[in-house]
Write a protein that holds these residues in place. Structure first.
Motif: not given
Ligand code: BGC
Length: 658
Positions: A430-442, A628-635
């Motif tokens: 739903d837009g959460v990916l990709p994760i920002r490289a400087n994000a705070k992650v658990v 089937f498989g979603i991509t970043y290029a064509a969400p």
């Protein structure tokens, strides 16, 4: 693991096999086939005319005893090199739970030492003995997976999702090199089953449920392991023999039962299960492994019509047919010690872990008594010798032997990581990916710390359940790789045990999976799959308002609708092996949220809409189709999915096929 336990576990499994064997034997009958219905293949000769002449001359000089010896392969846990002086066997194997000198965690140098000991005795000059090299086989099915420190490539189901046969060829080449370092000549790979019911515990060994994709991968894997057909001195070039397996219909058994019965018409058998063999034979496959399974009640090890009329005559297969592990014992009227029917049907070499001394004596008797003709024996031996010549075993230098720096070399690690990246299939974002490289992650989830779950079965041991990170020091868990990527990108990792309310992460990654298994131990016997391992962790993060990304490690598509709904993104990662870094590469983007790599993986099996498994599932119960498989290029937005066990929904689900 010691030999004692090994034998116990394998025997437990064989017991299960016996049950099936008897059930099928009760209705056994010989099937007639129509070779014209099957693909006709005209592969290039495996060896040249001069070599055929050498083979014929050698066969002529051999005694019945030496010929029969060639047709037997036994397990390294039940034979010593010295035994070869009395029993001139053609082959040895290390089964899933066997390692050199009873140690499945033996160092690579010990594997090589054992191989050399067997090779030396086979080639000894002794009166009445033709020195013939012994061929040593191993289940190198996702890399040289029985050997500590080897590279673990994704299991075939993940490779199928890459839709990249050339990548599979390169993996075959890398695997062959690693096998060659340990002095081993032969990989029982690739599995080219076409699984039709994912309840089958071996579904993950198959590339796809689509026979045309399987055919492409079959040819590529054979070329990678063996080198191109006609290549000379293969062993000297770090190539090994392949075995396309299991002939035929192993993936089509009723209810997906391992070693079961494939109840389909001849036309369906040929159309659905044979294309991989045609392609593999065309590519020069040196061996074919017969299947434990039956076709309409006829056990494959006794199916002359398929092994001889179809495989050898129609498809032009010139190499040898290897039996499966003790499988001859399950033919009606056979035991592990006595089974002329398998050889007469077209099996050329028995895989006989136990009872092989008696089998040797009985086979000699069978030939002397005419129960096996000399012509059939000579044909089997010629095929075995042809493979040994094609490999270059008679003049075997093994320049890679002892070059253990090739095991998990930087090149092989990079190749496996590329394969992992390409195998990932995005089912929701739903837009959460990709994760920002400087994000705070658990990172959470029950399987974040398990290499065993990441690697699956056929890893160190047969079942793979006790694989440790220490067995593969280079291996990187997906969790470790993600942490490293986030730290390198200026982000921050928080622990699950930290106060997540005060120090709220931007995103939680939840790693869930299924326990490792192999063969019948992975069969799903219930008509319903409703194990919900990840929901707890997902709901916890959800309650705290932390968006979640689920990484699902599994050997088959499974009904995951509750988890998919509870996640903001869901990634099918299959059984990726030792390079979790490939997962981090695709999930973690740049500091400004741009992807570093897009998703290119596509489903190579349909993904189920319902927890009810076939044949109980309602017709057309596919949530995400093959391809089937979603991509970043064509969400694509994945709607809320039905959580009813039967997949029914009041809401019309829009088509998500692209
Ligand atoms: C499997 C084969 C494998 C053999 C040797 C059998 O149980 O069916 O795929 O190659 O064992 O380990």
């Amino acid at each position: 693991m010691g030999q004692q336990t090994w034998t116990g576990r394998r025997w437990a499994a064989l017991g299960l096999g016996l049950g099936v064997g008897l059930a099928v034997a009760a209705g056994a009958h010989t099937q007639t086939v129509h070779p014209a219905l099957w693909p006709a293949v005209k592969p290039a000769p495996l060896v040249d005319v001069a070599t055929e002449t050498r083979i014929a001359a050698l066969v002529k000089r051999m005694s019945i005893e030496e010929k029969v010896g060639q047709t037997i392969q036994t397990d390294i846990s039940t034979v010593t090199p010295a035994d070869l002086r009395k029993y001139p066997l053609g082959s040895i194997l290390a089964g899933g739970d066997s390692g050199p000198y009873g140690d499945e965690r033996a160092k690579p140098a010990e594997w090589l030492r054992l191989a050399r000991e067997f090779h030396a005795v086979a080639l000894e000059a002794r009166p009445g003995h033709e020195p013939i090299p012994i061929i040593f086989g191993v289940d190198a099915v996702h890399g040289h997976n029985n050997v500590v420190g080897a590279e673990l490539f994704p299991q075939n189901i993940g490779l199928g999702a890459t839709r990249d046969p050339e990548l599979v060829r390169r993996i075959g080449e890398a695997t062959a090199e690693e096998v060659a370092t340990t002095g081993i000549d032969y990989a029982f790979a690739p599995t080219i089953a076409v699984p039709q019911d994912v309840r089958w515990g071996r579904s993950y060994e198959g590339f796809s449920s689509d026979p045309q994709w399987v055919a492409k991968f079959a040819a590529a894997a054979v070329l990678g392991l063996q080198g191109p057909n006609g290549m000379e001195h293969r062993l000297a070039r770090g190539r090994v023999a392949s075995s396309i397996k299991h002939f035929l219909g192993d993936g089509g058994t009723t209810l997906g039962e391992d070693q079961g019965n494939t109840e389909v018409s001849e036309e369906t058998l040929a159309r659905l299960h044979a294309p991989g063999y045609a392609a593999g034979i065309e590519a020069g496959a040196l061996t074919v492994m017969a299947s434990y399974s039956a076709w309409n009640g006829q056990k494959m090890h006794g199916a002359k019509s398929l092994l001889t009329d179809v495989l050898k005559d129609r498809m032009g297969f010139q190499g040898f047919v290897i039996g499966d592990y003790n499988a001859h014992a399950f033919l009606p009227g056979c035991t592990k010690e006595h089974c002329p029917d398998a050889l007469n049907a077209g099996v050329d070499m028995y895989m006989a872990p136990l009872g092989w001394r008696e089998l040797y004596v009985n086979l000699i008797d069978d030939v002397k008594a005419g129960r096996i003709s000399m012509a059939r024996l000579d044909d089997a031996v010629s095929r075995i010798l042809r493979v040994k010549f094609a490999l270059g075993m008679f003049d075997a230098e093994r320049p890679l032997a002892g070059h253990f720096e090739k095991l998990a070399s930087p090149e092989h690690r990079a190749l496996a990581r590329e394969a992992v990246r390409k195998s990932l299939v995005l089912l929701k974002n739903d837009g959460v990916l990709p994760i920002r490289a400087n994000a705070k992650v658990v990172i959470g989830g029950p399987h974040a710390g398990s290499l065993a779950v990441q690697a699956g079965g056929w890893t160190i041991s047969w079942q793979g359940e006790d694989t440790k990170s220490a067995d593969f020091p280079q291996a990187e868990l997906a969790a470790t790789a993600i942490k490293a990527a986030i730290r390198a990108g200026g982000g921050k990792m928080v622990e699950e045990s930290d106060d997540l309310v005060k120090d709220k992460p931007d995103v939680a990654i939840v790693i869930i999976g299924t326990r490792p298994y192999a063969e019948m131990f992975g069969d799903i016997k219930l008509p319903i799959y409703n194990e919900r391992t990840g929901l707890r962790a997902l709901n916890q993060f959800k309650r705290m308002g932390i968006p979640t990304v689920t990484v699902f490690l599994s050997g088959r598509p499974l009904w995951m609708n509750p988890e998919i709904n509870a996640s903001n993104a869901f990634v099918a990662a299959w059984l990726p092996g030792s390079e979790g870094g490939g997962i981090a590469d695709v999930l973690v983007g740049t500091a400004d949220s741009k992807p570093r790599y897009d998703f290119t993986g596509r489903l190579s099996f349909p993904w189920p809409r319902s927890a009810l498994l076939p044949p109980y599932a309602p017709h057309g119960a596919t949530e995400f189709p093959i391809g089937f498989g979603i991509t970043y290029a064509a969400p694509v937005r994945t709607p809320v999915l039905s959580e009813r066990l039967d997949g029914s929904s009041d809401v019309a689900v829009p088509s998500r096929v692209k």
